[in-house]
Enzyme design. Structure first.
Site, PDB file in Angstrom:
ATOM      1  N   GLN A 182       0.835  -1.258   0.150  1.00 23.32           N
ATOM      2  CA  GLN A 182      -0.042   0.226   0.011  1.00 23.32           C
ATOM      3  C   GLN A 182       0.902   1.157   0.000  1.00 23.32           C
ATOM      4  O   GLN A 182       1.421   1.630   0.993  1.00 23.32           O
ATOM      5  CB  GLN A 182      -1.050   0.025   1.274  1.00 23.32           C
ATOM      6  N   GLY A 223     -12.116   1.842   3.922  1.00 22.13           N
ATOM      7  CA  GLY A 223     -11.174   1.148   3.171  1.00 22.13           C
ATOM      8  C   GLY A 223     -10.039   2.163   2.178  1.00 22.13           C
ATOM      9  O   GLY A 223     -10.241   3.395   2.183  1.00 22.13           O
ATOM     10  N   HIS A 224      -9.221   1.241   1.809  1.00 17.33           N
ATOM     11  CA  HIS A 224      -8.005   2.117   0.827  1.00 17.33           C
ATOM     12  C   HIS A 224      -8.741   2.846  -0.417  1.00 17.33           C
ATOM     13  O   HIS A 224      -9.782   2.064  -0.905  1.00 17.33           O
ATOM     14  CB  HIS A 224      -6.838   1.185   0.624  1.00 17.33           C
ATOM     15  N   ASN A 225      -8.176   3.653  -0.644  1.00 17.68           N
ATOM     16  CA  ASN A 225      -8.567   4.619  -1.851  1.00 17.68           C
ATOM     17  C   ASN A 225      -9.799   5.163  -1.883  1.00 17.68           C
ATOM     18  O   ASN A 225     -10.425   5.872  -2.919  1.00 17.68           O
ATOM     19  CB  ASN A 225      -8.235   3.849  -3.225  1.00 17.68           C
ATOM     20  N   SER A 243     -11.962   1.844  -2.729  1.00 18.70           N
ATOM     21  CA  SER A 243     -12.119   2.573  -3.812  1.00 18.70           C
ATOM     22  C   SER A 243     -13.537   3.036  -4.067  1.00 18.70           C
ATOM     23  O   SER A 243     -14.008   3.551  -5.168  1.00 18.70           O
ATOM     24  CB  SER A 243     -11.661   1.840  -5.029  1.00 18.70           C
TER      25      SER A 243
END
Length: 329
Positions: A182, A223-225, A243
């Site tokens: 990440q 979460g990521h993004n 995302s």
């Protein structure tokens, strides 16, 4: 601590109906307020509680003025809930404060991190290399800010918040999982509040972004993004998968879930416990939870729900047959 009723109105406005010299010793809900406390009525459906309340004074809307006056003093304002919020702010500012160091001795701050001189860092916080904490931001105890993550000005992060843990990214290979590093960070704007034990993961390639004015309750997973727009609010245990893009001025009720790579337009309101499985391109209020019932009735309804497709086909066949019979001479 006490505040004069007249002093509150002088500072915050509103139309006071009652004795300005009345001393207010606390704030409380309608049902438990004492004759020394201030309360509020935010919705007409609670007017029976208003009539029975022992509060010294009640903040009400113009529509509730008559009911409020029938029981005693009141402050009339167009937005009682907002007015009460500002009273709580005034009350907290008036409380005696204990002088504490801006950075607690037990906090661990990397030499390559930046902490604004007006920021306040609580006990056992960790701020890693390249991270930045803006002016007048407060980190309560045990907050972790990961490498290169940025927190803006006037933010409040409650105990146990983790900013910039690795996002959940793994590639399947030969029956096992290969980690996707990440490489992004987290960027948090100004005037953001984040509740206890909430986690915001760093992006895989780009940053996870939380815009200005966002309010996150306890135990939320971002979460990521993910990109969360300005002044969006989420209640406890909500989750936003990687995302996803959440627009500005949205709300997520407690336990609501937004699946990954979806987009919510500005002004979307999601009811508690709803799972959002498709993008929502128009503002509005959306609900996707199955109504609660006693277990036996719920099982019958669930069984019927599984048969809806075949029932629809049977109804269509019957409609076609009726149309054929109707068309006969």
């Amino acid at each position: 601590m006490t505040l004069l009723l007249g002093s509150i109105v002088e500072l915050l406005g509103g139309d006071l109906q009652g004795d300005a010299s009345l001393k207010i010793e606390g704030l409380a809900p309608l049902e438990s307020a004492t004759p020394q406390q201030l309360s509020f009525l935010s919705h007409p459906k609670y007017q029976n509680q208003l009539a029975a309340s022992r509060a010294a004074c009640v903040i009400v809307s113009p529509e509730m003025r008559g009911v409020a006056l029938a029981r005693g003093a009141c402050i009339v304002t167009e937005q009682p809930y907002l007015y009460f919020a500002r009273v709580t702010q005034l009350w907290k500012k008036s409380l005696p404060r204990t002088v504490r160091p801006q950075i607690h001795p037990s906090a661990v701050i990397d030499p390559e991190a930046f902490v604004h001189p007006r920021a306040c860092i609580g006990a056992l916080c960790v701020i890693e290399s390249g991270a930045s904490v803006g002016a007048d931001t407060v980190l309560k105890s045990r907050v972790t800010v990961g490498e290169n993550c940025v927190i803006g000005e006037r933010c409040l992060l409650h105990s146990g918040v983790v900013i910039g843990a690795d996002g959940f990214g793994f590639a399947p290979h030969a029956g096992a999982w290969e980690k996707i590093e990440q490489l992004g960070a987290v960027r948090i704007g100004n005037d953001v509040e984040i509740g206890a034990n909430t986690c915001i993961d760093r992006g895989a390639l780009q940053d996870t972004v939380i815009e200005d004015g966002v309010k996150l309750d306890n135990l939320i997973q971002i979460g990521h993004n993910v990109h969360v727009g300005k002044h969006t609010a989420m209640a406890g245990c909500a989750g936003v998968a990687g995302s996803a893009t959440i627009g500005a001025h949205c709300t997520l009720g407690g336990g609501a879930i937004v699946l990954g790579h979806l987009t919510l337009a500005d002004g979307v309101n999601i009811s508690a416990a709803t799972v959002v499985t498709r993008s929502l391109r128009k503002p509005g209020h959306y609900t996707g939870m199955f109504p609660i019932d006693d277990n036996a009735a719920w099982e019958k309804n669930a069984a019927s729900l599984k048969q809806l497709h075949s029932l629809r086909d049977r109804i269509r066949a019957l409609e076609d047959k009726l149309m054929t019979l109707r068309d006969r001479p």
